[in-house]
Each structure stands twice: as C-alpha cells, then as structure tokens.
Design a protein around this motif. Structure first.
Motif, mmCIF file in Angstrom:
data_model
loop_
_atom_site.group_PDB
_atom_site.id
_atom_site.type_symbol
_atom_site.label_atom_id
_atom_site.label_comp_id
_atom_site.label_asym_id
_atom_site.label_seq_id
_atom_site.Cartn_x
_atom_site.Cartn_y
_atom_site.Cartn_z
ATOM 1 N N ASN A 52 0.814 -1.209 0.000
ATOM 2 C CA ASN A 52 0.000 0.000 0.000
ATOM 3 C C ASN A 52 0.847 1.258 0.000
ATOM 4 O O ASN A 52 0.398 2.322 -0.432
ATOM 5 N N LEU A 53 2.110 1.157 0.439
ATOM 6 C CA LEU A 53 2.996 2.317 0.441
ATOM 7 C C LEU A 53 3.317 2.779 -0.970
ATOM 8 O O LEU A 53 3.738 3.898 -1.191
ATOM 9 N N LYS A 54 3.115 1.905 -1.955
ATOM 10 C CA LYS A 54 3.387 2.282 -3.337
ATOM 11 C C LYS A 54 2.365 3.284 -3.855
ATOM 12 O O LYS A 54 2.440 3.730 -4.986
ATOM 13 N N GLY A 55 1.356 3.604 -3.017
ATOM 14 C CA GLY A 55 0.372 4.592 -3.431
ATOM 15 C C GLY A 55 0.903 6.008 -3.434
ATOM 16 O O GLY A 55 0.209 6.930 -3.813
ATOM 17 N N SER A 56 2.143 6.216 -2.955
ATOM 18 C CA SER A 56 2.704 7.561 -2.968
ATOM 19 C C SER A 56 3.184 7.899 -4.369
ATOM 20 O O SER A 56 3.624 7.031 -5.111
ATOM 21 N N GLU A 57 3.102 9.147 -4.728
ATOM 22 C CA GLU A 57 3.459 9.576 -6.072
ATOM 23 C C GLU A 57 4.335 10.816 -5.977
ATOM 24 O O GLU A 57 3.885 11.902 -5.652
ATOM 25 N N GLY A 58 5.639 10.631 -6.204
ATOM 26 C CA GLY A 58 6.573 11.744 -6.161
ATOM 27 C C GLY A 58 7.051 12.083 -7.559
ATOM 28 O O GLY A 58 7.529 11.199 -8.278
ATOM 29 N N ILE A 59 6.918 13.319 -7.960
ATOM 30 C CA ILE A 59 7.354 13.746 -9.290
ATOM 31 C C ILE A 59 8.114 15.062 -9.173
ATOM 32 O O ILE A 59 7.943 15.816 -8.222
ATOM 33 N N ARG A 60 8.963 15.313 -10.147
ATOM 34 C CA ARG A 60 9.695 16.570 -10.242
ATOM 35 C C ARG A 60 9.462 17.123 -11.644
ATOM 36 O O ARG A 60 9.703 16.444 -12.633
ATOM 37 N N PHE A 61 8.990 18.347 -11.728
ATOM 38 C CA PHE A 61 8.615 18.913 -13.021
ATOM 39 C C PHE A 61 9.018 20.380 -13.107
ATOM 40 O O PHE A 61 9.298 21.027 -12.100
ATOM 41 N N VAL A 62 9.048 20.889 -14.335
ATOM 42 C CA VAL A 62 9.361 22.294 -14.593
ATOM 43 C C VAL A 62 8.073 23.015 -14.961
ATOM 44 O O VAL A 62 7.326 22.563 -15.834
ATOM 45 N N ILE A 63 7.799 24.128 -14.294
ATOM 46 C CA ILE A 63 6.565 24.880 -14.523
ATOM 47 C C ILE A 63 6.881 26.214 -15.175
ATOM 48 O O ILE A 63 7.846 26.887 -14.815
ATOM 49 N N ASP A 64 6.082 26.558 -16.166
ATOM 50 C CA ASP A 64 6.189 27.879 -16.798
ATOM 51 C C ASP A 64 5.206 28.823 -16.125
ATOM 52 O O ASP A 64 5.588 29.725 -15.383
ATOM 53 N N ARG A 65 3.929 28.633 -16.374
ATOM 54 C CA ARG A 65 2.902 29.484 -15.770
ATOM 55 C C ARG A 65 1.961 28.690 -14.856
ATOM 56 O O ARG A 65 1.739 29.041 -13.723
#
Length: 212
Positions: free
Chosen positions: A19-32
């Motif tokens: 159930n710990l696999k339910g975490s979602e970590g992402i790294r992204f670049v935002i413009d606006r």
C-alpha cells in the motif's frame, strides 16, 4: 484449514507494504500553470502532500519567490489554498471520493523546478475485518505501522527535496561570491592602472616644466 494469527499478520504486513506504493513523487518544470489529478477512491481517506520549489531556471537569479497551489475536490470545491510558498507539507481528509486536482501557478518570469509528492492513506484490510473483535486490536496496530512506514518515506522524500534546494542555493551563492570577487579584483586592477597612468602623466608634465 483455518488461518492462524501469524498468517493473518504476514498477509496484513505484505498488504501494508504494498500500500505504500500509493505515494506519487514527481519533479517537473513549470512555466505558468500546471495541474495534476489524483484519484481518491474512498471517502474519509487522508491525503498527504508536499512540494518544494527546487530552483529557478536562471543561472543569474535566485530568490524566495514561491508558487501558488490550489487543491480542489471532485465537485470543484476548494480544499487548500497556498500563496507564494517555496515549500509546504499538508494533509486533509477527503469528504468525497473521486478525482482531486492540484494546480500550481508560477508568477515568476522564470521557469521553476518543483518537487511534488502526494499519497492517499487507506487501509482496506482493516476496514473489511473491523467487525471481528479478535482481529481488531491486531489490525489497529498494523494500521499504525503502515502509517509510521509511510511517514518515514514521506519525510525522507521531503528532506531529499529540501537538501537539493539548499545545495542549489549554496551553489548559486558561491558562484555569486566568485563573480563578485572577480569583478571587485578587476575594478581594483583598473583603478590601480588608472592611478599609475595619471601619476606618470603628472611626472612627465613636471619634468617638462623643470626643463623649460
């Protein structure tokens, strides 16, 4: 053949770890603006989330300009609203199941890199067997263990993002200090050269005057 308490414990522990696999970590670049959706399958689940502004996409700029984050429920109702934040950790209880939206807004003129983590805590095995008085105490302990394991994972991800941000801050400050030192050295050399030139001209004029 019935299951012993040990078998139940093993199965529930495996379920908790999966159930710990339910975490979602992402790294992204935002413009606006950038929006993400996360499906909360059960009403009453606790949603944990965090974000860290890692860096601005400019080698000559670094500041504390944050981003805005608005969290909305399945019906479009606003749940959370953060303004000008460089980092934040929060959680809330989902009053309705369904897709929840996390929308980031960047008001800076620079692209920014953001680390975002979201997790929905739900212990279905405990829910299915909550009426069994023999298993209830055990399952309560397992639920606490699952929550503790996730908290460790969540905090570790948060600290890693904070460490990355601080490393970039330190690197930017070091580069600024080096550039400042080079500029000051160049200015000092230029001023010294100008003084030598002016003194040389002054001596030449005095020498010319004395000869006459």
């Amino acid at each position: 053949m019935g299951f012993s308490l040990r078998h139940v414990l093993v199965f529930v522990l495996i379920g908790a770890l999966l159930n710990l696999k339910g975490s979602e970590g992402i790294r992204f670049v935002i413009d606006r603006e950038e929006c993400f959706s996360h499906d909360v399958k059960y009403e009453g689940d606790t949603v944990h989330a965090s974000f860290v502004v890692i860096k601005a996409d400019s080698p000559w700029h670094y500041g504390d300009e944050g981003v805005d984050l608005v969290v909305k429920g399945p019906a479009g109702d606003q749940i959370q609203d953060f303004r000008d934040k460089t980092s934040e950790k929060f959680d809330f209880v989902a009053h309705k199941s369904g897709v929840h939206k996390f929308c980031f807004t960047n008001k800076s003129p620079y692209h920014e890199t953001i680390d975002f983590d979201v997790h929905v805590g739900h212990f279905s095995y405990f829910e299915q067997h909550a009426k069994d008085e023999h298993f209830t105490p055990l399952l309560e302990q397992i639920a606490k263990l699952e929550e503790a394991l996730y908290n460790i994972q969540f905090e570790q991800h948060w600290l890693e993002a904070q460490t990355d941000r601080q490393a970039i801050v330190n690197d930017a400050m070091s580069r600024r200090a080096v550039h400042k030192a080079i500029f000051e050295s160049a200015a000092l050399i230029g001023a010294s050269a100008l003084q030598v030139y002016l003194l040389q001209r002054l001596f030449e004029r005095k020498l010319g005057t004395s000869r006459v």
